[in-house]
Design an enzyme around this catalytic site. Structure first.
Site, mmCIF file in Angstrom:
data_model
loop_
_atom_site.group_PDB
_atom_site.id
_atom_site.type_symbol
_atom_site.label_atom_id
_atom_site.label_comp_id
_atom_site.label_asym_id
_atom_site.label_seq_id
_atom_site.Cartn_x
_atom_site.Cartn_y
_atom_site.Cartn_z
ATOM 1 N N HIS A 191 -14.522 12.203 -0.529
ATOM 2 C CA HIS A 191 -13.789 11.799 -1.743
ATOM 3 C C HIS A 191 -13.088 12.979 -2.420
ATOM 4 C CE1 HIS A 191 -13.499 10.612 -6.052
ATOM 5 N NE2 HIS A 191 -13.255 9.413 -5.574
ATOM 6 N N SER B 143 -9.475 6.774 -8.679
ATOM 7 C CA SER B 143 -9.738 8.143 -8.204
ATOM 8 C C SER B 143 -8.521 8.735 -7.515
ATOM 9 C CB SER B 143 -10.866 8.141 -7.160
ATOM 10 O OG SER B 143 -12.118 8.262 -7.767
ATOM 11 N N ASP C 1 -15.970 17.098 -8.427
ATOM 12 C CA ASP C 1 -16.080 15.920 -7.559
ATOM 13 C C ASP C 1 -17.194 16.128 -6.525
ATOM 14 O OD1 ASP C 1 -15.012 13.759 -5.611
ATOM 15 O OD2 ASP C 1 -13.545 13.657 -7.221
ATOM 16 N N ASN D 104 -12.698 1.384 -11.776
ATOM 17 C CA ASN D 104 -12.313 0.333 -10.829
ATOM 18 C C ASN D 104 -12.963 -1.008 -11.146
ATOM 19 O OD1 ASN D 104 -10.952 2.373 -9.475
ATOM 20 N ND2 ASN D 104 -12.621 2.745 -8.028
#
Ligand code: CA
Ligand code: CA
Length: 399
Positions: A180, A332, A147, A271
């Site tokens: 994130h 996520s 990530d 998304n």
């Protein structure tokens, strides 16, 4: 005199050559086009490194990194002509674009100050907290968060971080400069202490693999290298809360290699509110859609026949960059709930789920148990919105 002028000219030529090379390296962040850009080369088997370098040099290419997992290299090529010549020549199986992938969190975020320890609604919903009293905190299952990195200084994460790597710049830290990755990591493994939040597996051993930049994007080749590093460092689970609407054969090959090596790969569905993105759409990943606190699919969640499981992904409180906390939404945020559940399951005997009879879990066996023990949502049985249903960690660890 003449010698001096000659030397000076040579120096200028050398300087120009260096500037061109340096310029080319900086160009690696530019989009692919007629002016050149980043590519992934898949080599034919049996070619040694010297032969690869020679081929690249012949076409003006620069090697950026080895992608041994897929017998490839990330390279910079000067233009389309060089790409065509290299791709059509001996030694090269395929040249593909090194496409960008993105974090799959929704852009709006609300930063929060550190609460006294609270159980996030998503962890409660998947019944992870009912698992811990049995002594299963998912220790010492190794989970790689591939990530934006993980905050190295976060008091609710640091003790669980066992190592890390920055695939974007190997000389730099894997510390999270976006937030994130730290959020995803907290849902998997925030510590059970007196502060902040608790993750689904509060004693998971985390690996912080930075493949996405401060802005939350990154190259496919860096993700592949991150997967490679995670495998070399004995990751049992890889969380990929990232993706793209288009696929990459090299990415798929990397995921197949990890899957065949026994690594469970969990991926956020996307998304878009439409088709499942990549790598979640590959059959070797567990693709996760996002639900809200009413167990309804989030409007933004991607959906389709590739969805395997659903998990909480709306208004999720977790750890953030620095020592912060934030409430975020996105697939996520859903994927790490499943990753945490996988870690808890890996800490239990495989029992009757040992289809191949080797006495241990493999990715297909873990996925099957999570699906069998999920809470069915939507229309009865499998559907394109929730897959096999809402993940339930407590049901999944029962024999
Ligand atoms: Ca905590
Ligand atoms: Ca097995």
């Amino acid at each position: 005199m003449n010698t001096i002028i000659f030397n000076r000219s040579l120096s200028i030529l050398l300087l120009a050559a260096i500037l061109v090379t340096v310029g080319a390296i900086f160009l690696t962040n530019k989009a692919v086009g007629e002016e050149g850009g980043r590519k992934i080369i898949i080599w034919q088997t049996g070619l040694n490194e010297a032969a690869k370098d020679e081929l690249l040099a012949k076409h003006g290419g620069i090697k950026l990194k080895n992608l041994s997992l897929v017998n490839g290299s990330a390279v910079w090529l000067p233009n389309k002509t060089s790409e065509k010549a290299l791709g059509g020549g001996a030694g090269v199986l395929r040249v593909e674009d090194d496409i960008l992938v993105f974090t799959l969190g929704k852009p709006s975020s609300s930063a929060t100050t550190q609460p006294t320890q609270t159980l996030p609604w998503g962890i409660n919903r998947i019944d992870a907290e009912l698992v811990w009293p049995s002594g299963n905190n998912a220790d010492p299952v190794r989970v790689a968060i591939v990530d934006t990195g993980i905050s190295a200084t976060h008091p609710d994460l640091a003790a669980n971080i066992k190592g890390g790597y920055n695939a974007i710049n190997t000389t730099k830290s894997w510390n999270d400069d976006n937030g994130h990755g730290s959020h995803v990591a907290g849902t998997v493994a925030a510590l059970n202490n007196s502060i902040g939040v608790i993750g689904a597996g509060p004693a998971v051993d985390l690996l912080a693999v930075k493949v996405l930049s401060r802005s939350g994007s990154g190259f496919t080749s860096d993700v592949i290298e991150g997967i490679q590093w995670a495998m070399n460092n004995n990751a049992q689970v890889i969380n990929l809360s990232l993706g793209s609407s288009s696929g990459s054969q090299a990415m798929h090959d990397a995921i197949i290699a990890a899957y065949n090596a026994g690594v469970v790969i969990v991926a956020a569905a996307g998304n878009s509110g439409a088709a499942v993105g990549f790598p979640a759409a590959y059959p070797e990943t567990i693709a996760v859609s996002a639900t809200d606190s009413n167990n309804l699919l989030a409007s933004f969640s991607s959906r389709g026949p590739e969805i395997d499981l659903a998990a909480p992904g709306v208004s999720i409180l977790s750890t953030y960059k620095g020592t912060g906390y934030a409430t975020l939404s996105g697939t996520s945020m859903a994927a790490p709930h499943v990753t945490g559940a996988v870690a808890l399951v890996l800490n239990t005997p495989v029992g009757t789920y040992d289809v191949n009879g080797d006495g241990r879990w493999n990715p297909a066996e873990v996925q099957k148990k999570l699906q069998d023990r999920a809470t069915d949502l939507g229309i009865s049985g499998f559907d394109n919105l929730y897959g096999w249903g809402l993940v339930n960690a407590y049901n999944a660890i029962q024999p």
